[in-house]
Design a protein around this motif. Structure first.
Motif, PDB file in Angstrom:
ATOM      1  N   GLY A  16       0.831  -1.275  -0.013  1.00  0.00           N
ATOM      2  CA  GLY A  16       0.007  -0.152  -0.023  1.00  0.00           C
ATOM      3  C   GLY A  16       0.847   1.258  -0.189  1.00  0.00           C
ATOM      4  O   GLY A  16       0.397   2.268  -0.706  1.00  0.00           O
ATOM      5  N   SER A  17       2.054   1.310   0.652  1.00  0.00           N
ATOM      6  CA  SER A  17       2.522   2.581   0.723  1.00  0.00           C
ATOM      7  C   SER A  17       3.421   2.700  -0.565  1.00  0.00           C
ATOM      8  O   SER A  17       3.533   4.031  -1.073  1.00  0.00           O
ATOM      9  CB  SER A  17       3.879   2.242   1.745  1.00  0.00           C
ATOM     10  OG  SER A  17       4.624   1.058   1.747  1.00  0.00           O
ATOM     11  N   ARG A  18       3.782   1.615  -1.163  1.00  0.00           N
ATOM     12  CA  ARG A  18       4.457   1.844  -2.641  1.00  0.00           C
ATOM     13  C   ARG A  18       3.328   2.219  -3.625  1.00  0.00           C
ATOM     14  O   ARG A  18       3.755   2.974  -4.407  1.00  0.00           O
ATOM     15  CB  ARG A  18       4.940   0.563  -3.131  1.00  0.00           C
ATOM     16  CG  ARG A  18       6.393   0.219  -2.176  1.00  0.00           C
ATOM     17  CD  ARG A  18       6.724  -1.081  -2.569  1.00  0.00           C
ATOM     18  NE  ARG A  18       8.131  -1.370  -2.112  1.00  0.00           N
ATOM     19  CZ  ARG A  18       8.377  -1.770  -1.007  1.00  0.00           C
ATOM     20  NH1 ARG A  18       7.501  -1.832   0.138  1.00  0.00           N
ATOM     21  NH2 ARG A  18       9.975  -2.081  -0.504  1.00  0.00           N
ATOM     22  N   VAL A  19       2.194   1.629  -3.569  1.00  0.00           N
ATOM     23  CA  VAL A  19       1.145   2.295  -4.406  1.00  0.00           C
ATOM     24  C   VAL A  19       0.787   3.582  -3.974  1.00  0.00           C
ATOM     25  O   VAL A  19       0.645   4.197  -5.004  1.00  0.00           O
ATOM     26  CB  VAL A  19      -0.156   1.050  -4.178  1.00  0.00           C
ATOM     27  CG1 VAL A  19      -1.502   1.878  -4.947  1.00  0.00           C
ATOM     28  CG2 VAL A  19       0.187  -0.090  -4.646  1.00  0.00           C
ATOM     29  N   THR A  20       0.751   3.939  -2.911  1.00  0.00           N
ATOM     30  CA  THR A  20       0.283   5.169  -2.807  1.00  0.00           C
ATOM     31  C   THR A  20       1.512   6.365  -3.273  1.00  0.00           C
ATOM     32  O   THR A  20       1.150   7.320  -3.963  1.00  0.00           O
ATOM     33  CB  THR A  20       0.452   5.434  -1.327  1.00  0.00           C
ATOM     34  OG1 THR A  20      -0.616   4.709  -0.495  1.00  0.00           O
ATOM     35  CG2 THR A  20       0.082   6.942  -0.742  1.00  0.00           C
ATOM     36  N   THR A  21       2.740   6.015  -2.939  1.00  0.00           N
ATOM     37  CA  THR A  21       3.658   6.995  -3.799  1.00  0.00           C
ATOM     38  C   THR A  21       3.982   7.048  -4.894  1.00  0.00           C
ATOM     39  O   THR A  21       4.008   7.899  -5.607  1.00  0.00           O
ATOM     40  CB  THR A  21       5.322   6.131  -3.285  1.00  0.00           C
ATOM     41  OG1 THR A  21       5.279   6.264  -1.714  1.00  0.00           O
ATOM     42  CG2 THR A  21       6.245   7.054  -3.657  1.00  0.00           C
ATOM     43  N   LYS A  22       3.732   6.078  -5.643  1.00  0.00           N
ATOM     44  CA  LYS A  22       3.574   5.786  -7.199  1.00  0.00           C
ATOM     45  C   LYS A  22       2.369   6.535  -7.783  1.00  0.00           C
ATOM     46  O   LYS A  22       2.366   7.210  -8.876  1.00  0.00           O
ATOM     47  CB  LYS A  22       3.768   4.388  -7.703  1.00  0.00           C
ATOM     48  CG  LYS A  22       5.117   3.739  -7.209  1.00  0.00           C
ATOM     49  CD  LYS A  22       4.841   2.036  -7.698  1.00  0.00           C
ATOM     50  CE  LYS A  22       6.029   1.210  -7.512  1.00  0.00           C
ATOM     51  NZ  LYS A  22       7.349   1.657  -8.300  1.00  0.00           N
ATOM     52  N   LEU A  23       1.228   6.255  -7.288  1.00  0.00           N
ATOM     53  CA  LEU A  23       0.117   7.028  -7.592  1.00  0.00           C
ATOM     54  C   LEU A  23       0.502   8.497  -7.456  1.00  0.00           C
ATOM     55  O   LEU A  23      -0.132   9.214  -8.596  1.00  0.00           O
ATOM     56  CB  LEU A  23      -1.169   6.763  -6.801  1.00  0.00           C
ATOM     57  CG  LEU A  23      -1.805   5.331  -7.123  1.00  0.00           C
ATOM     58  CD1 LEU A  23      -3.032   4.976  -5.952  1.00  0.00           C
ATOM     59  CD2 LEU A  23      -2.540   5.526  -8.354  1.00  0.00           C
ATOM     60  N   GLU A  24       0.813   8.960  -6.224  1.00  0.00           N
ATOM     61  CA  GLU A  24       0.882  10.450  -6.043  1.00  0.00           C
ATOM     62  C   GLU A  24       1.896  10.874  -7.066  1.00  0.00           C
ATOM     63  O   GLU A  24       1.916  12.073  -7.679  1.00  0.00           O
ATOM     64  CB  GLU A  24       1.218  10.800  -4.566  1.00  0.00           C
ATOM     65  CG  GLU A  24       0.160  10.523  -3.899  1.00  0.00           C
ATOM     66  CD  GLU A  24       0.636  10.909  -2.373  1.00  0.00           C
ATOM     67  OE1 GLU A  24      -0.345  10.957  -1.669  1.00  0.00           O
ATOM     68  OE2 GLU A  24       1.786  10.579  -1.987  1.00  0.00           O
ATOM     69  N   ALA A  25       3.084  10.101  -7.680  1.00  0.00           N
ATOM     70  CA  ALA A  25       4.169  10.565  -8.435  1.00  0.00           C
ATOM     71  C   ALA A  25       3.486  10.690  -9.808  1.00  0.00           C
ATOM     72  O   ALA A  25       3.966  11.616 -10.714  1.00  0.00           O
ATOM     73  CB  ALA A  25       5.162   9.600  -8.610  1.00  0.00           C
ATOM     74  N   LYS A  26       2.238  10.123 -10.303  1.00  0.00           N
ATOM     75  CA  LYS A  26       1.395  10.389 -11.592  1.00  0.00           C
ATOM     76  C   LYS A  26       0.746  11.311 -11.327  1.00  0.00           C
ATOM     77  O   LYS A  26      -0.199  11.604 -12.154  1.00  0.00           O
ATOM     78  CB  LYS A  26       0.948   8.914 -11.903  1.00  0.00           C
ATOM     79  CG  LYS A  26       1.747   7.756 -12.147  1.00  0.00           C
ATOM     80  CD  LYS A  26       1.254   6.446 -12.389  1.00  0.00           C
ATOM     81  CE  LYS A  26       0.210   6.712 -13.623  1.00  0.00           C
ATOM     82  NZ  LYS A  26       1.005   6.493 -14.929  1.00  0.00           N
ATOM     83  N   GLY A  27       0.620  12.151 -10.163  1.00  0.00           N
ATOM     84  CA  GLY A  27      -0.223  13.258  -9.752  1.00  0.00           C
ATOM     85  C   GLY A  27      -1.777  13.097  -9.511  1.00  0.00           C
ATOM     86  O   GLY A  27      -2.572  13.745  -9.437  1.00  0.00           O
ATOM     87  N   MET A  28      -1.656  11.810  -9.064  1.00  0.00           N
ATOM     88  CA  MET A  28      -3.158  11.383  -8.334  1.00  0.00           C
ATOM     89  C   MET A  28      -3.086  11.791  -7.058  1.00  0.00           C
ATOM     90  O   MET A  28      -2.348  11.593  -6.271  1.00  0.00           O
ATOM     91  CB  MET A  28      -3.379   9.765  -8.727  1.00  0.00           C
ATOM     92  CG  MET A  28      -3.186   9.121  -9.939  1.00  0.00           C
ATOM     93  SD  MET A  28      -4.196   9.771 -11.034  1.00  0.00           S
ATOM     94  CE  MET A  28      -3.760   9.206 -12.769  1.00  0.00           C
ATOM     95  N   THR A  29      -4.634  11.880  -6.638  1.00  0.00           N
ATOM     96  CA  THR A  29      -4.947  12.198  -5.279  1.00  0.00           C
ATOM     97  C   THR A  29      -5.348  10.966  -4.578  1.00  0.00           C
ATOM     98  O   THR A  29      -6.235   9.988  -5.054  1.00  0.00           O
ATOM     99  CB  THR A  29      -6.119  13.086  -5.201  1.00  0.00           C
ATOM    100  OG1 THR A  29      -5.816  14.337  -5.882  1.00  0.00           O
ATOM    101  CG2 THR A  29      -6.305  13.379  -3.719  1.00  0.00           C
ATOM    102  N   VAL A  30      -4.624  10.673  -3.390  1.00  0.00           N
ATOM    103  CA  VAL A  30      -4.901   9.318  -2.650  1.00  0.00           C
ATOM    104  C   VAL A  30      -5.560   9.695  -1.321  1.00  0.00           C
ATOM    105  O   VAL A  30      -5.049  10.410  -0.690  1.00  0.00           O
ATOM    106  CB  VAL A  30      -3.341   8.655  -2.456  1.00  0.00           C
ATOM    107  CG1 VAL A  30      -3.604   7.475  -1.801  1.00  0.00           C
ATOM    108  CG2 VAL A  30      -2.747   8.156  -3.905  1.00  0.00           C
ATOM    109  N   ARG A  31      -6.337   8.909  -1.150  1.00  0.00           N
ATOM    110  CA  ARG A  31      -7.102   8.976   0.408  1.00  0.00           C
ATOM    111  C   ARG A  31      -6.269   7.655   0.778  1.00  0.00           C
ATOM    112  O   ARG A  31      -6.576   6.435   0.413  1.00  0.00           O
ATOM    113  CB  ARG A  31      -8.461   8.710   0.210  1.00  0.00           C
ATOM    114  CG  ARG A  31      -9.190   8.715   1.917  1.00  0.00           C
ATOM    115  CD  ARG A  31     -10.670   8.802   1.417  1.00  0.00           C
ATOM    116  NE  ARG A  31     -11.071  10.104   0.869  1.00  0.00           N
ATOM    117  CZ  ARG A  31     -12.378  10.279   0.486  1.00  0.00           C
ATOM    118  NH1 ARG A  31     -13.205   9.448   0.717  1.00  0.00           N
ATOM    119  NH2 ARG A  31     -12.656  11.420  -0.043  1.00  0.00           N
TER     120      ARG A  31
END
Length: 275
Positions: A16-31
């Motif tokens: 989950g921590s890696r998914v969060t980091t990678k999503l945010e690196a793509k400009g996505m907002t993560v909850r």
């Protein structure tokens, strides 16, 4: 691009921590869905489920410590009903390879009425660098049951890449990606790779499942050790001694080799106290 957040359940965990980091690196907002997040989520408190789902159309879901944990399947089923009611459209579930309860969890997702992607994973390479096996490896041993059984161990960064692709690209709904590393390795062979990477001997010590339970219990709690040992007994019998191409299906590239994982983890200081 939408500002609608993507929910990550287990945002503080290994995947989950890696998914969060990678999503945010793509400009996505993560909850972030975790007990101490801004919008708290707790599998043991159903009252926290709907608030974290409101305004979310996509979610990555893991169940800690595992879908084999008592009550996990029932909670997952109840969660999908809340998710459907709150408007979730696409759920990505992390599942385990060759696990009876994981298969039950997959069926819950398939029958939920939600759009879904299932990521069925082999054993995590990061158990050696971040989990309960890190300290033994620092001591020069890799104590694992299962004898000479081979496992296509996978780098969690590959899992995270598959999950991110499923959440941000078209064409992944309805898919089940069985993700493994690119080759079968015994634990003795993994120990050889670790020896070469650390520059000091790491010896595989074949142990009983009882000793495995004691080791895990010493680094956590007995209940978690019960679950992990049951999974080890179930899966380290040869049933998973074959590779799968889920990483290549989802990403169009081969999975990372264990040697590459070890080199990257070493460079990042995973075994910084090894001398």
């Amino acid at each position: 691009m939408t500002n609608q957040p993507i929910l990550v359940i287990g945002a503080t965990g290994k995947t989950g921590s890696r998914v969060t980091t990678k999503l945010e690196a793509k400009g996505m907002t993560v909850r972030r869905g975790a007990r101490h997040s801004d919008t708290p989520f707790d599998w043991e408190d159903p009252a926290t489920w709907a608030p974290v789902l409101v305004g979310v159309s996509k979610a990555y879901v893991t169940y800690f410590p595992d879908l084999a944990f008592p009550g996990a399947i029932e909670k997952l089923d109840a969660f999908t009903k809340v998710a459907l009611d709150t408007g979730l459209q696409h759920i990505v579930l992390l599942s385990g390879r060759g696990e009876h309860f994981a298969s039950m969890g997959e069926e819950v997702i398939r029958n939920s009425g939600l759009g879904f992607t299932i990521v069925r994973s082999a054993w995590f390479a990061q158990n050696f660098s971040e989990g309960y096996l890190r300290d033994p490896i620092l001591g020069g041993v890799l104590p694992m049951p299962g004898g000479d059984i081979a496992e296509p161990i996978i780098d969690i960064d590959d899992i995270a890449d598959v999950v991110v692709a499923a959440l941000t690209e078209e064409g992944h709904i309805g898919e089940r990606y069985e993700v493994t590393g690119p080759r079968l390795m015994t634990f003795a062979e993994m120990a050889q790779v670790l020896s070469a990477t650390l520059g000091r001997p790491v010896q595989h010590i074949p142990i009983s499942f009882e000793d495995f339970h004691a080791n895990v219990a010493a680094s956590g709690d007995t209940f978690v050790a019960d679950v992990f040992t049951a999974i080890a007994r179930e899966t380290l019998d040869g049933r998973n001694a074959h590779t799968a191409d889920g990483v290549e299906q989802a990403l169009g590239r081969r999975a990372r080799d264990f040697a590459e994982f070890a080199k990257t983890a070493m460079s990042a200081g995973a075994w910084a106290h090894a001398t």
